[in-house]
Motif scaffolding. Sequence first.
Motif, PDB file in Angstrom:
ATOM      1  N   ASP A  59      -7.644  -1.843 -31.939  1.00  0.00           N
ATOM      2  CA  ASP A  59      -6.728  -2.982 -31.904  1.00  0.00           C
ATOM      3  C   ASP A  59      -5.959  -3.076 -33.222  1.00  0.00           C
ATOM      4  OD1 ASP A  59      -5.420  -5.148 -30.817  1.00  0.00           O
ATOM      5  OD2 ASP A  59      -7.142  -6.495 -30.878  1.00  0.00           O
ATOM      6  N   ILE A  60      -4.889  -3.861 -33.190  1.00  0.00           N
ATOM      7  CA  ILE A  60      -4.192  -4.166 -34.437  1.00  0.00           C
ATOM      8  C   ILE A  60      -5.158  -4.937 -35.325  1.00  0.00           C
ATOM      9  CG2 ILE A  60      -1.863  -4.150 -33.463  1.00  0.00           C
ATOM     10  CD1 ILE A  60      -2.037  -7.251 -33.456  1.00  0.00           C
ATOM     11  N   SER A  61      -4.933  -4.872 -36.620  1.00  0.00           N
ATOM     12  CA  SER A  61      -5.835  -5.576 -37.528  1.00  0.00           C
ATOM     13  C   SER A  61      -5.035  -6.183 -38.670  1.00  0.00           C
ATOM     14  CB  SER A  61      -6.895  -4.617 -38.072  1.00  0.00           C
ATOM     15  OG  SER A  61      -6.280  -3.568 -38.777  1.00  0.00           O
ATOM     16  N   GLY A  62      -5.713  -6.959 -39.463  1.00  0.00           N
ATOM     17  CA  GLY A  62      -5.082  -7.559 -40.628  1.00  0.00           C
ATOM     18  C   GLY A  62      -4.522  -8.931 -40.337  1.00  0.00           C
ATOM     19  N   PRO A  63      -3.746  -9.435 -41.289  1.00  0.00           N
ATOM     20  CA  PRO A  63      -3.234 -10.808 -41.191  1.00  0.00           C
ATOM     21  C   PRO A  63      -2.297 -11.048 -40.017  1.00  0.00           C
ATOM     22  CG  PRO A  63      -2.437  -9.726 -43.199  1.00  0.00           C
ATOM     23  CD  PRO A  63      -3.378  -8.794 -42.530  1.00  0.00           C
ATOM     24  N   ILE A  64      -1.687 -10.009 -39.454  1.00  0.00           N
ATOM     25  CA  ILE A  64      -0.750 -10.197 -38.337  1.00  0.00           C
ATOM     26  C   ILE A  64      -1.420 -10.922 -37.170  1.00  0.00           C
ATOM     27  CG2 ILE A  64      -1.176  -7.958 -37.251  1.00  0.00           C
ATOM     28  CD1 ILE A  64       1.824  -7.947 -36.490  1.00  0.00           C
ATOM     29  N   LYS A  65      -2.719 -10.756 -36.991  1.00  0.00           N
ATOM     30  CA  LYS A  65      -3.421 -11.404 -35.878  1.00  0.00           C
ATOM     31  C   LYS A  65      -3.403 -12.926 -35.998  1.00  0.00           C
ATOM     32  CE  LYS A  65      -6.760  -9.388 -33.707  1.00  0.00           C
ATOM     33  NZ  LYS A  65      -6.379  -8.752 -32.488  1.00  0.00           N
ATOM     34  N   GLN A  66      -3.156 -13.451 -37.195  1.00  0.00           N
ATOM     35  CA  GLN A  66      -3.136 -14.898 -37.431  1.00  0.00           C
ATOM     36  C   GLN A  66      -1.723 -15.469 -37.515  1.00  0.00           C
ATOM     37  OE1 GLN A  66      -6.126 -16.333 -37.259  1.00  0.00           O
ATOM     38  NE2 GLN A  66      -6.885 -14.249 -36.997  1.00  0.00           N
ATOM     39  N   TRP A  67      -0.723 -14.621 -37.616  1.00  0.00           N
ATOM     40  CA  TRP A  67       0.647 -15.093 -37.818  1.00  0.00           C
ATOM     41  C   TRP A  67       1.214 -15.736 -36.560  1.00  0.00           C
ATOM     42  CZ3 TRP A  67       2.801 -10.111 -40.505  1.00  0.00           C
ATOM     43  CH2 TRP A  67       2.247 -10.021 -41.778  1.00  0.00           C
ATOM     44  N   ASP A  68       2.084 -16.719 -36.758  1.00  0.00           N
ATOM     45  CA  ASP A  68       2.830 -17.320 -35.659  1.00  0.00           C
ATOM     46  C   ASP A  68       4.017 -16.413 -35.371  1.00  0.00           C
ATOM     47  OD1 ASP A  68       2.288 -20.742 -36.725  1.00  0.00           O
ATOM     48  OD2 ASP A  68       1.096 -19.439 -35.440  1.00  0.00           O
ATOM     49  N   ILE A  69       3.809 -15.493 -34.445  1.00  0.00           N
ATOM     50  CA  ILE A  69       4.812 -14.473 -34.152  1.00  0.00           C
ATOM     51  C   ILE A  69       4.821 -14.221 -32.647  1.00  0.00           C
ATOM     52  CG2 ILE A  69       3.236 -12.516 -34.449  1.00  0.00           C
ATOM     53  CD1 ILE A  69       5.539 -11.108 -35.959  1.00  0.00           C
ATOM     54  N   ASN A 132       1.628 -15.338 -30.493  1.00  0.00           N
ATOM     55  CA  ASN A 132       0.720 -16.336 -31.055  1.00  0.00           C
ATOM     56  C   ASN A 132       1.405 -17.700 -31.145  1.00  0.00           C
ATOM     57  OD1 ASN A 132      -1.876 -16.771 -31.819  1.00  0.00           O
ATOM     58  ND2 ASN A 132      -1.642 -16.082 -33.918  1.00  0.00           N
ATOM     59  N   ILE A 133       2.623 -17.804 -30.577  1.00  0.00           N
ATOM     60  CA  ILE A 133       3.374 -19.051 -30.623  1.00  0.00           C
ATOM     61  C   ILE A 133       4.310 -19.113 -29.410  1.00  0.00           C
ATOM     62  CG2 ILE A 133       5.177 -18.080 -32.096  1.00  0.00           C
ATOM     63  CD1 ILE A 133       5.396 -20.836 -33.433  1.00  0.00           C
ATOM     64  N   SER A 134       4.386 -20.234 -28.744  1.00  0.00           N
ATOM     65  CA  SER A 134       5.258 -20.420 -27.570  1.00  0.00           C
ATOM     66  C   SER A 134       5.060 -19.304 -26.554  1.00  0.00           C
ATOM     67  CB  SER A 134       6.725 -20.500 -28.008  1.00  0.00           C
ATOM     68  OG  SER A 134       6.929 -21.544 -28.920  1.00  0.00           O
ATOM     69  N   CYS A 135       3.825 -19.089 -26.150  1.00  0.00           N
ATOM     70  CA  CYS A 135       3.488 -17.948 -25.295  1.00  0.00           C
ATOM     71  C   CYS A 135       3.578 -18.234 -23.800  1.00  0.00           C
ATOM     72  CB  CYS A 135       2.083 -17.457 -25.635  1.00  0.00           C
ATOM     73  SG  CYS A 135       1.896 -17.028 -27.366  1.00  0.00           S
ATOM     74  N   GLY A 136       3.811 -19.482 -23.428  1.00  0.00           N
ATOM     75  CA  GLY A 136       3.929 -19.803 -22.014  1.00  0.00           C
ATOM     76  C   GLY A 136       2.578 -19.838 -21.325  1.00  0.00           C
ATOM     77  N   GLU A 137       2.589 -19.648 -19.998  1.00  0.00           N
ATOM     78  CA  GLU A 137       1.379 -19.757 -19.191  1.00  0.00           C
ATOM     79  C   GLU A 137       0.327 -18.714 -19.538  1.00  0.00           C
ATOM     80  OE1 GLU A 137       1.947 -20.041 -14.987  1.00  0.00           O
ATOM     81  OE2 GLU A 137       3.629 -21.419 -15.214  1.00  0.00           O
ATOM     82  N   SER A 138       0.758 -17.540 -19.988  1.00  0.00           N
ATOM     83  CA  SER A 138      -0.200 -16.477 -20.276  1.00  0.00           C
ATOM     84  C   SER A 138      -1.046 -16.782 -21.511  1.00  0.00           C
ATOM     85  CB  SER A 138       0.522 -15.150 -20.467  1.00  0.00           C
ATOM     86  OG  SER A 138       1.411 -15.229 -21.562  1.00  0.00           O
ATOM     87  N   GLY A 139      -0.568 -17.676 -22.348  1.00  0.00           N
ATOM     88  CA  GLY A 139      -1.318 -18.042 -23.542  1.00  0.00           C
ATOM     89  C   GLY A 139      -1.207 -17.002 -24.639  1.00  0.00           C
ATOM     90  N   PRO A 140      -1.755 -17.306 -25.820  1.00  0.00           N
ATOM     91  CA  PRO A 140      -1.661 -16.387 -26.939  1.00  0.00           C
ATOM     92  C   PRO A 140      -2.396 -15.074 -26.684  1.00  0.00           C
ATOM     93  CG  PRO A 140      -2.506 -18.530 -27.640  1.00  0.00           C
ATOM     94  CD  PRO A 140      -2.423 -18.542 -26.160  1.00  0.00           C
ATOM     95  N   SER A 141      -1.834 -13.992 -27.182  1.00  0.00           N
ATOM     96  CA  SER A 141      -2.471 -12.685 -27.105  1.00  0.00           C
ATOM     97  C   SER A 141      -1.999 -11.839 -28.273  1.00  0.00           C
ATOM     98  CB  SER A 141      -2.127 -11.992 -25.782  1.00  0.00           C
ATOM     99  OG  SER A 141      -2.715 -10.701 -25.770  1.00  0.00           O
TER     100      SER A 141
END
Length: 146
Positions: A59-69, A132-141
Motif C-alpha cells: 500500500d501507499i505509505s507515509g503522511p499522504i494517508k492522513q492528508w485531505d486530498i 480523504n475529503i468529500s468522497c461521497g457515498e463510497s467514503g474515504p479510501s
Amino acid sequence: MRLRTVLPFGVLLLAGVAFAQTEPKLPCKYDDVVLHKPDGKIALLTSDDMKSKAIHKQDISGPIKQWDIKGTTIVDVLVAPDGHVICTKSLIGHPIIRKSVEDALSKWKFTPVDVGGEKVAYVRRMEFTLCNISCGESGPSMTILK
C-alpha cells in the motif's frame, strides 16, 4: 458567461476520452518479449483484472494517508516474465499521488503470463482513486489495495 464555464469542461472531457483510447507504450526501455495481441498492439487487461492478478501488494505509505486530498492517477506498469515490476509511469494525476502510487506499485508482484510455454513481460494500465475529503457515498479510501 455559461459558454466559458462549459467549454473548458467539454475540452477536458474530450481529452479524457481520447486519452483512454490511446495504445499504451512501454513505461521504460525494455528490449525483451512483451505480450501483444494478434494485431501486434500491446495487450491490455482492465485495471480491476490487473489488480486481481497481483499476488503481493504494497500500500501507499507515509503522511499522504492522513492528508485531505482527493484524486485519481493512471499508471502504466511493466511486469517482468517472473511477475515482478520492472518500472511504472504515471500518465495523469496529482504529482504527490503519482509518486506515492508509483513507489508502492514498484513493490507489487503479479501472476506471470505464459504464452506457448514461455513466460513473457506485459504492460498494464492501472487506475487508482485516493480520497480523504468529500468522497461521497463510497467514503474515504486512502489505499491502493482495493
